[in-house]
Design an enzyme around this catalytic site. Structure first.
Site, short mmCIF file in Angstrom:
data_model
loop_
_atom_site.label_atom_id
_atom_site.label_comp_id
_atom_site.label_asym_id
_atom_site.label_seq_id
_atom_site.Cartn_x
_atom_site.Cartn_y
_atom_site.Cartn_z
N HIS A 16 61.02 -13.33 -15.22
CA HIS A 16 62.48 -13.50 -15.21
C HIS A 16 62.82 -14.98 -15.21
O HIS A 16 62.13 -15.77 -14.57
CB HIS A 16 63.09 -12.87 -13.94
CG HIS A 16 64.52 -13.27 -13.71
ND1 HIS A 16 65.57 -12.63 -14.31
CD2 HIS A 16 65.07 -14.29 -12.98
CE1 HIS A 16 66.71 -13.23 -13.96
NE2 HIS A 16 66.44 -14.23 -13.15
N ASN B 271 58.02 -6.89 -18.99
CA ASN B 271 58.14 -8.16 -19.74
C ASN B 271 57.81 -9.40 -18.90
O ASN B 271 58.18 -10.52 -19.25
CB ASN B 271 59.50 -8.26 -20.44
CG ASN B 271 60.68 -8.32 -19.49
OD1 ASN B 271 60.50 -8.36 -18.26
ND2 ASN B 271 61.88 -8.33 -20.03
N GLU C 143 70.84 -17.44 -7.87
CA GLU C 143 69.56 -16.71 -7.74
C GLU C 143 68.55 -17.49 -6.89
O GLU C 143 67.82 -16.88 -6.10
CB GLU C 143 69.00 -16.43 -9.14
CG GLU C 143 69.85 -15.42 -9.91
CD GLU C 143 69.37 -15.18 -11.34
OE1 GLU C 143 68.38 -15.81 -11.77
OE2 GLU C 143 69.99 -14.35 -12.02
N ARG D 195 56.33 -13.96 -23.23
CA ARG D 195 56.43 -12.54 -23.59
C ARG D 195 55.78 -12.26 -24.94
O ARG D 195 55.15 -11.23 -25.14
CB ARG D 195 57.90 -12.12 -23.57
CG ARG D 195 58.47 -12.00 -22.16
CD ARG D 195 59.99 -11.89 -22.18
NE ARG D 195 60.57 -11.62 -20.87
CZ ARG D 195 61.87 -11.74 -20.60
NH1 ARG D 195 62.71 -12.13 -21.55
NH2 ARG D 195 62.33 -11.47 -19.39
N TYR E 129 69.89 -7.79 -9.67
CA TYR E 129 70.20 -7.12 -10.94
C TYR E 129 71.57 -6.45 -10.93
O TYR E 129 71.81 -5.54 -11.71
CB TYR E 129 69.10 -6.11 -11.26
CG TYR E 129 67.82 -6.73 -11.82
CD1 TYR E 129 67.87 -7.61 -12.90
CD2 TYR E 129 66.58 -6.44 -11.27
CE1 TYR E 129 66.72 -8.19 -13.42
CE2 TYR E 129 65.41 -7.01 -11.79
CZ TYR E 129 65.49 -7.88 -12.86
OH TYR E 129 64.34 -8.43 -13.38
N THR F 226 63.99 -10.97 -24.58
CA THR F 226 63.92 -9.93 -23.55
C THR F 226 62.95 -8.82 -23.93
O THR F 226 62.17 -8.36 -23.10
CB THR F 226 65.33 -9.33 -23.32
OG1 THR F 226 66.21 -10.40 -22.95
CG2 THR F 226 65.31 -8.27 -22.24
N PHE G 99 69.04 1.81 -17.49
CA PHE G 99 67.70 1.40 -17.06
C PHE G 99 67.69 0.77 -15.66
O PHE G 99 66.64 0.31 -15.20
CB PHE G 99 67.09 0.42 -18.07
CG PHE G 99 67.95 -0.80 -18.37
CD1 PHE G 99 67.92 -1.92 -17.53
CD2 PHE G 99 68.78 -0.82 -19.47
CE1 PHE G 99 68.71 -3.03 -17.79
CE2 PHE G 99 69.58 -1.94 -19.74
CZ PHE G 99 69.54 -3.04 -18.90
N ARG H 59 64.05 -20.39 -20.52
CA ARG H 59 64.23 -19.15 -21.28
C ARG H 59 63.55 -19.23 -22.65
O ARG H 59 63.07 -18.22 -23.16
CB ARG H 59 65.71 -18.77 -21.38
CG ARG H 59 66.21 -18.20 -20.06
CD ARG H 59 67.66 -17.77 -20.11
NE ARG H 59 67.93 -16.61 -20.94
CZ ARG H 59 67.87 -15.35 -20.52
NH1 ARG H 59 67.53 -15.07 -19.29
NH2 ARG H 59 68.17 -14.36 -21.34
P1 DAT Z 1 66.30 -11.08 -19.46
O1 DAT Z 1 65.25 -10.63 -18.47
O2 DAT Z 1 65.67 -11.53 -20.75
O3 DAT Z 1 67.26 -12.08 -18.89
P2 DAT Z 1 68.44 -9.12 -19.19
O4 DAT Z 1 69.00 -9.98 -18.12
O5 DAT Z 1 69.35 -8.70 -20.31
O6 DAT Z 1 67.13 -9.78 -19.85
O7 DAT Z 1 67.86 -7.78 -18.54
C1 DAT Z 1 67.15 -7.83 -17.32
C2 DAT Z 1 65.96 -6.95 -17.43
O8 DAT Z 1 66.37 -5.60 -17.64
C3 DAT Z 1 65.05 -7.26 -18.63
O9 DAT Z 1 64.11 -8.26 -18.33
C4 DAT Z 1 64.41 -5.94 -18.90
C5 DAT Z 1 65.48 -4.94 -18.52
N1 DAT Z 1 66.23 -4.49 -19.69
C6 DAT Z 1 67.20 -5.18 -20.35
N2 DAT Z 1 67.68 -4.46 -21.39
C7 DAT Z 1 67.00 -3.29 -21.37
C8 DAT Z 1 67.03 -2.12 -22.18
N3 DAT Z 1 67.86 -2.01 -23.21
N4 DAT Z 1 66.18 -1.11 -21.87
C9 DAT Z 1 65.33 -1.21 -20.82
N5 DAT Z 1 65.26 -2.28 -20.01
C10 DAT Z 1 66.07 -3.30 -20.30
MG MG Z 2 68.70 -11.86 -17.41
#
Ligand code: DAT
Ligand code: MG
Length: 150
Positions: A115, A112, A126, A102, A49, A91, A57, A85
């Site tokens: 991944h 959620n 990854e 989801r 991450y 998300t 977050f 996806r």
């Molecule tokens: P995804 O998992 O759909 O690829 P992402 O890569 O933007 O989404 O974010 C990774 C994870 O971080 C996501 O599954 C949940 C968390 N996340 C993302 N945006 C967030 C937010 N605004 N508030 C809280 N958690 C968040």
């Molecule tokens: Mg992501």
């Protein structure tokens, strides 16, 4: 063929949704080339991450993904990134379409369930972060491939 890393997150494993989630990718035609149950270390979580390191977050995200075992799955297929996806959904689960993982099983962004890698480049990175080469069955022949891939 593209590769994507799927993580069946701790909430999904705890809720007994592992099979249901993997089933959806499998029935779509994506080919499993690696799979294992593991507890993600803090080090691996922070690497995975890293792009979110400065987001508010980030701490809770690392806590969540390291809180209990996950199932990591490496999938292969034509357009595997976009296909996975779209099967996963938006998300924020409250905005995810019904019929997506989801949209069918989750309500909150911090729970959620799953991944999926977001680009071809990140898919490769990854998968390599979660699997050694010896843990992957990269070249196996799936007998139905000719009926899934044109
Ligand atoms: P995804 O998992 O759909 O690829 P992402 O890569 O933007 O989404 O974010 C990774 C994870 O971080 C996501 O599954 C949940 C968390 N996340 C993302 N945006 C967030 C937010 N605004 N508030 C809280 N958690 C968040
Ligand atoms: Mg992501």
């Amino acid at each position: 063929m593209e590769r994507t890393l799927i993580i069946v997150k701790p909430d999904a494993v705890q809720r007994g949704l592992t099979g249901e989630i993997i089933k959806r990718f499998e029935q779509r035609g994506l080919k499993i080339v690696g799979m294992k149950l593991l507890q993600v270390s803090r080090e691996l979580a922070e690497k995975h991450y890293d792009v979110h390191r400065e987001r508010p977050f980030f701490t809770s995200l690392v806590e969540y993904i390291t809180s209990a075992p996950v199932v990591a799955v490496a999938l292969e297929g034509s357009d595997a990134i976009v296909a996975a996806r779209s099967t996963i959904g938006a998300t924020n689960p409250s905005e995810a379409a019904a019929g997506t993982i989801r949209g069918d099983y989750a309500l909150e962004i911090g729970r959620n369930l799953v991944h999926g890698s977001d680009s071809v480049e990140n898919g490769e990175i990854e998968v390599a972060n979660f699997f050694t080469e010896a843990e992957l069955c990269g070249g196996w022949t799936r007998d139905v491939d000719g009926w899934v891939f044109e």
